[in-house]
Design a protein around this motif. Structure first.
Motif, PDB file in Angstrom:
ATOM      1  N   SER A 184      41.065  50.191  41.514  1.00  0.00           N
ATOM      2  CA  SER A 184      40.043  49.442  40.804  1.00  0.00           C
ATOM      3  C   SER A 184      39.327  48.440  41.679  1.00  0.00           C
ATOM      4  O   SER A 184      38.149  48.174  41.492  1.00  0.00           O
ATOM      5  N   ALA A 185      40.032  47.892  42.652  1.00  0.00           N
ATOM      6  CA  ALA A 185      39.432  46.843  43.472  1.00  0.00           C
ATOM      7  C   ALA A 185      39.007  47.344  44.841  1.00  0.00           C
ATOM      8  O   ALA A 185      38.440  46.585  45.629  1.00  0.00           O
ATOM      9  N   GLY A 186      39.295  48.593  45.125  1.00  0.00           N
ATOM     10  CA  GLY A 186      38.941  49.117  46.427  1.00  0.00           C
ATOM     11  C   GLY A 186      39.804  48.567  47.538  1.00  0.00           C
ATOM     12  O   GLY A 186      39.433  48.618  48.702  1.00  0.00           O
ATOM     13  N   ALA A 187      40.970  48.040  47.194  1.00  0.00           N
ATOM     14  CA  ALA A 187      41.854  47.466  48.199  1.00  0.00           C
ATOM     15  C   ALA A 187      42.439  48.572  49.066  1.00  0.00           C
ATOM     16  O   ALA A 187      42.739  49.653  48.583  1.00  0.00           O
ATOM     17  N   PRO A 188      42.605  48.311  50.382  1.00  0.00           N
ATOM     18  CA  PRO A 188      43.119  49.346  51.259  1.00  0.00           C
ATOM     19  C   PRO A 188      44.596  49.630  51.042  1.00  0.00           C
ATOM     20  O   PRO A 188      45.085  50.683  51.407  1.00  0.00           O
ATOM     21  N   SER A 189      45.350  48.697  50.459  1.00  0.00           N
ATOM     22  CA  SER A 189      46.780  48.902  50.277  1.00  0.00           C
ATOM     23  C   SER A 189      47.287  48.013  49.162  1.00  0.00           C
ATOM     24  O   SER A 189      46.617  47.078  48.718  1.00  0.00           O
ATOM     25  N   ALA A 190      48.504  48.300  48.703  1.00  0.00           N
ATOM     26  CA  ALA A 190      49.140  47.488  47.678  1.00  0.00           C
ATOM     27  C   ALA A 190      49.575  46.159  48.278  1.00  0.00           C
ATOM     28  O   ALA A 190      49.684  46.013  49.495  1.00  0.00           O
ATOM     29  N   PRO A 191      49.847  45.156  47.437  1.00  0.00           N
ATOM     30  CA  PRO A 191      50.374  43.893  47.953  1.00  0.00           C
ATOM     31  C   PRO A 191      51.651  44.119  48.741  1.00  0.00           C
ATOM     32  O   PRO A 191      52.426  45.038  48.444  1.00  0.00           O
ATOM     33  N   ASP A 192      51.897  43.286  49.740  1.00  0.00           N
ATOM     34  CA  ASP A 192      53.102  43.381  50.547  1.00  0.00           C
ATOM     35  C   ASP A 192      54.325  43.173  49.657  1.00  0.00           C
ATOM     36  O   ASP A 192      54.474  42.112  49.042  1.00  0.00           O
ATOM     37  N   PRO A 193      55.214  44.162  49.566  1.00  0.00           N
ATOM     38  CA  PRO A 193      56.361  44.015  48.661  1.00  0.00           C
ATOM     39  C   PRO A 193      57.478  43.143  49.217  1.00  0.00           C
ATOM     40  O   PRO A 193      58.331  42.675  48.463  1.00  0.00           O
TER      41      PRO A 193
END
Length: 238
Positions: free
Chosen positions: A37-46
């Motif tokens: 949805s946000a076009g982010a390149p990756s998920a938040p750092d877990p």
């Protein structure tokens, strides 16, 4: 697995807790909706979430509800995973189910569920998945899943499997629980512990998966019956 094991904190070790957190979060779908949805390149750092949770599980007031218990519950979920509808959500619930633990308070499960409701959306998990994790955490108040609740059955069985440990391991568990309640006088602790054991023994079943019912029910009842008899003997005058 113990806290002294270096693999516990190594995110690249296949059996390390940090690595297991990363796999469970990814398997549950964390970051997919956010990235799309946000076009982010990756998920938040877990990893910061793993660090926070591991710090909680390592608090000094804990003797049984430690990272060893977390690792053991995760191992049992792996054993029962084919019975779960969403095994990675069950694994996330295991991470949170005792994340807030103060033995002098009664709202630990609710506070742990609320922590999951705050942290998991930040980590990229969707609303429905977060709600399921929180529901499972709250279920550990009673360990009484409804018929057909596959996720709940797996989590509850994994959490209670310590009751079916070999006798010496069970005694070590009971001693660790007593240490967590060191602030409670002996007489009061014996009465409270005996009441808990009687309540559990009165249940028609302790375990809700086929494996748990077959492998853990009988030894768990034998262990608790033996402990209860010891407590009752200590209560006898003279």
């Amino acid at each position: 697995m113990s806290a002294a094991d270096g693999s516990l904190y190594d995110p690249d070790a296949p059996g390390g807790l940090r690595a297991r957190w990363v796999r469970a979060l990814a398997g549950a779908g964390a970051g997919r909706t956010t990235a799309a949805s946000a076009g982010a390149p990756s998920a938040p750092d877990p990893l910061p979430y793993a660090e926070n949770l591991l710090a909680r599980w390592s608090e000094p007031q804990r003797r049984y509800h430690t990272t060893d218990h977390l690792a053991a519950v995760l191992d049992r979920i792996d054993l029962l995973a084919d019975r779960a509808a969403d095994p990675d959500l069950v694994r996330l619930a295991a991470w949170f189910h005792d994340a807030v633990y103060r033995p002098d308070r009664s709202e630990n499960e609710e506070r742990s569920a609320a922590l999951a409701e705050r942290a998991l959306p930040e980590a990229g998990l969707g609303a429905a998945a977060t709600a399921e994790v929180a529901r499972l955490v709250r279920l550990t108040v009673t360990h009484a899943p409804e018929p057909g609740d596959a996720n709940g059955a797996v989590l509850c069985d994994a959490d209670l499997a310590i009751l079916a440990a070999p006798p010496e391991a069970y005694r070590s568990y009971a001693r660790a629980v007593r240490e967590e309640y060191a602030f409670v006088p002996d007489d009061a602790f014996r009465q409270g512990r005996a009441a808990v054991l009687r309540q559990l023994l009165a249940l028609p079943r302790l375990f809700h998966t086929p494996y748990g019912a077959r492998e853990w029910e009988a030894p768990a009842r034998a262990n608790m019956t033996a402990e209860l008899e010891e407590l009752e003997q200590l209560e006898q005058p003279g």
